[in-house]
Design a protein around this motif. Sequence first.
Motif, mmCIF file in Angstrom:
data_model
loop_
_atom_site.group_PDB
_atom_site.id
_atom_site.type_symbol
_atom_site.label_atom_id
_atom_site.label_comp_id
_atom_site.label_asym_id
_atom_site.label_seq_id
_atom_site.Cartn_x
_atom_site.Cartn_y
_atom_site.Cartn_z
ATOM 1 N N ASP A 80 0.843 -1.202 0.000
ATOM 2 C CA ASP A 80 0.000 0.000 0.000
ATOM 3 C C ASP A 80 0.877 1.250 0.000
ATOM 4 O OD1 ASP A 80 -2.176 1.679 0.089
ATOM 5 O OD2 ASP A 80 -2.548 1.389 2.221
ATOM 6 N N TYR A 81 1.489 1.525 -1.152
ATOM 7 C CA TYR A 81 2.315 2.717 -1.274
ATOM 8 C C TYR A 81 1.427 3.939 -1.354
ATOM 9 C CZ TYR A 81 6.144 -0.430 -2.440
ATOM 10 O OH TYR A 81 7.088 -1.413 -2.414
ATOM 11 N N ARG A 82 1.841 4.990 -0.721
ATOM 12 C CA ARG A 82 1.130 6.266 -0.790
ATOM 13 C C ARG A 82 1.949 7.194 -1.685
ATOM 14 N NH1 ARG A 82 -3.641 4.983 1.341
ATOM 15 N NH2 ARG A 82 -3.485 4.145 3.429
ATOM 16 N N LEU A 83 1.648 7.144 -2.972
ATOM 17 C CA LEU A 83 2.386 7.975 -3.925
ATOM 18 C C LEU A 83 1.881 9.405 -3.859
ATOM 19 C CD1 LEU A 83 2.375 5.602 -7.037
ATOM 20 C CD2 LEU A 83 4.210 5.919 -5.375
ATOM 21 N N SER A 84 2.794 10.351 -3.942
ATOM 22 C CA SER A 84 2.403 11.754 -4.057
ATOM 23 C C SER A 84 1.765 11.956 -5.433
ATOM 24 C CB SER A 84 3.627 12.663 -3.910
ATOM 25 O OG SER A 84 4.470 12.526 -5.045
ATOM 26 N N GLN A 85 1.140 13.088 -5.638
ATOM 27 C CA GLN A 85 0.532 13.372 -6.944
ATOM 28 C C GLN A 85 1.580 13.370 -8.047
ATOM 29 O OE1 GLN A 85 -2.923 13.699 -7.375
ATOM 30 N NE2 GLN A 85 -2.278 13.338 -9.471
ATOM 31 N N ALA A 86 2.740 13.940 -7.771
ATOM 32 C CA ALA A 86 3.812 13.972 -8.779
ATOM 33 C C ALA A 86 4.317 12.561 -9.074
ATOM 34 C CB ALA A 86 4.958 14.865 -8.299
ATOM 35 N N GLU A 87 4.458 11.728 -8.033
ATOM 36 C CA GLU A 87 4.903 10.349 -8.242
ATOM 37 C C GLU A 87 3.867 9.571 -9.052
ATOM 38 O OE1 GLU A 87 7.532 9.631 -4.193
ATOM 39 O OE2 GLU A 87 5.348 9.442 -4.098
ATOM 40 N N LEU A 88 2.608 9.737 -8.698
ATOM 41 C CA LEU A 88 1.529 9.064 -9.426
ATOM 42 C C LEU A 88 1.512 9.503 -10.888
ATOM 43 C CD1 LEU A 88 -0.956 7.184 -9.258
ATOM 44 C CD2 LEU A 88 -2.286 9.188 -8.629
ATOM 45 N N ASP A 89 1.601 10.809 -11.118
ATOM 46 C CA ASP A 89 1.632 11.333 -12.492
ATOM 47 C C ASP A 89 2.796 10.734 -13.269
ATOM 48 O OD1 ASP A 89 -0.535 12.965 -11.872
ATOM 49 O OD2 ASP A 89 0.669 14.787 -11.692
ATOM 50 N N GLY A 90 3.950 10.646 -12.632
ATOM 51 C CA GLY A 90 5.131 10.118 -13.303
ATOM 52 C C GLY A 90 5.006 8.647 -13.632
ATOM 53 N N VAL A 91 4.556 7.844 -12.677
ATOM 54 C CA VAL A 91 4.428 6.399 -12.921
ATOM 55 C C VAL A 91 3.383 6.132 -14.000
ATOM 56 C CG1 VAL A 91 3.752 4.185 -11.894
ATOM 57 C CG2 VAL A 91 5.273 5.724 -10.647
ATOM 58 N N VAL A 92 2.273 6.842 -13.944
ATOM 59 C CA VAL A 92 1.236 6.671 -14.971
ATOM 60 C C VAL A 92 1.792 7.048 -16.337
ATOM 61 C CG1 VAL A 92 -0.980 7.568 -15.803
ATOM 62 C CG2 VAL A 92 -0.729 6.886 -13.400
ATOM 63 N N ALA A 93 2.464 8.178 -16.434
ATOM 64 C CA ALA A 93 3.049 8.603 -17.715
ATOM 65 C C ALA A 93 4.080 7.592 -18.201
ATOM 66 C CB ALA A 93 3.687 9.987 -17.571
ATOM 67 N N TYR A 94 4.883 7.067 -17.283
ATOM 68 C CA TYR A 94 5.905 6.101 -17.672
ATOM 69 C C TYR A 94 5.273 4.827 -18.224
ATOM 70 C CZ TYR A 94 9.692 2.789 -17.572
ATOM 71 O OH TYR A 94 10.594 1.830 -17.946
ATOM 72 N N ILE A 95 4.278 4.284 -17.521
ATOM 73 C CA ILE A 95 3.630 3.055 -18.000
ATOM 74 C C ILE A 95 2.969 3.307 -19.348
ATOM 75 C CG2 ILE A 95 1.792 1.372 -17.569
ATOM 76 C CD1 ILE A 95 2.475 1.639 -14.553
ATOM 77 N N LEU A 96 2.264 4.414 -19.486
ATOM 78 C CA LEU A 96 1.609 4.726 -20.765
ATOM 79 C C LEU A 96 2.645 4.909 -21.867
ATOM 80 C CD1 LEU A 96 -1.268 7.103 -19.640
ATOM 81 C CD2 LEU A 96 -1.432 4.688 -20.274
ATOM 82 N N GLY A 97 3.821 5.401 -21.518
ATOM 83 C CA GLY A 97 4.897 5.562 -22.488
ATOM 84 C C GLY A 97 5.453 4.250 -23.003
ATOM 85 N N LEU A 98 5.156 3.154 -22.308
ATOM 86 C CA LEU A 98 5.599 1.827 -22.737
ATOM 87 C C LEU A 98 4.603 1.152 -23.682
ATOM 88 C CD1 LEU A 98 6.886 0.451 -19.305
ATOM 89 C CD2 LEU A 98 8.281 1.267 -21.227
ATOM 90 N N GLN A 99 3.460 1.799 -23.909
ATOM 91 C CA GLN A 99 2.451 1.186 -24.781
ATOM 92 C C GLN A 99 2.994 1.018 -26.195
ATOM 93 O OE1 GLN A 99 -0.948 3.811 -24.126
ATOM 94 N NE2 GLN A 99 -1.893 2.213 -22.888
ATOM 95 N N PRO A 100 2.671 -0.135 -26.801
ATOM 96 C CA PRO A 100 3.109 -0.350 -28.187
ATOM 97 C C PRO A 100 2.510 0.707 -29.099
ATOM 98 C CG PRO A 100 2.042 -2.319 -27.263
ATOM 99 C CD PRO A 100 1.886 -1.218 -26.280
ATOM 100 N N ARG A 101 3.273 1.142 -30.049
ATOM 101 C CA ARG A 101 2.787 2.176 -30.971
ATOM 102 C C ARG A 101 2.414 1.552 -32.285
ATOM 103 N NH1 ARG A 101 3.129 6.813 -28.112
ATOM 104 N NH2 ARG A 101 4.785 6.794 -26.622
#
Length: 101
Positions: A80-101
């Motif tokens: 149960d990690y409590r990510l800050s808003q900036a951490e959450l934004d970064g992890v979400v952006a990073y995962i989405l950046g791995l999507q196949p193009r």
Amino acid sequence: MILLAALPALAQRRALEQERLAYGRAVAENWCANCHLVGPQARGPAGDAAPPFAAIAAMPGTTAMALRAFLQTPHDRMPDYRLSQAELDGVVAYILGLQPR
């Protein structure tokens, strides 16, 4: 002429996005790499502890909203990690950046 005026803004937005992706990867390597393979060439845990980030990114239902909801909801097998808003934004952006193009 208008196009030339927009170039600095586009370059700045691109630089900010690259910064967010790098930050998201750093957060993922710090918090998530104990269980997940976080990058395409990353080393990580052996076995089926958790799906690789690339596999999560490739799932049809993977959206920013779905990732945010998942990461903010406690799960039995996930700490149960409590990510800050900036951490959450970064992890979400990073995962989405791995999507196949």
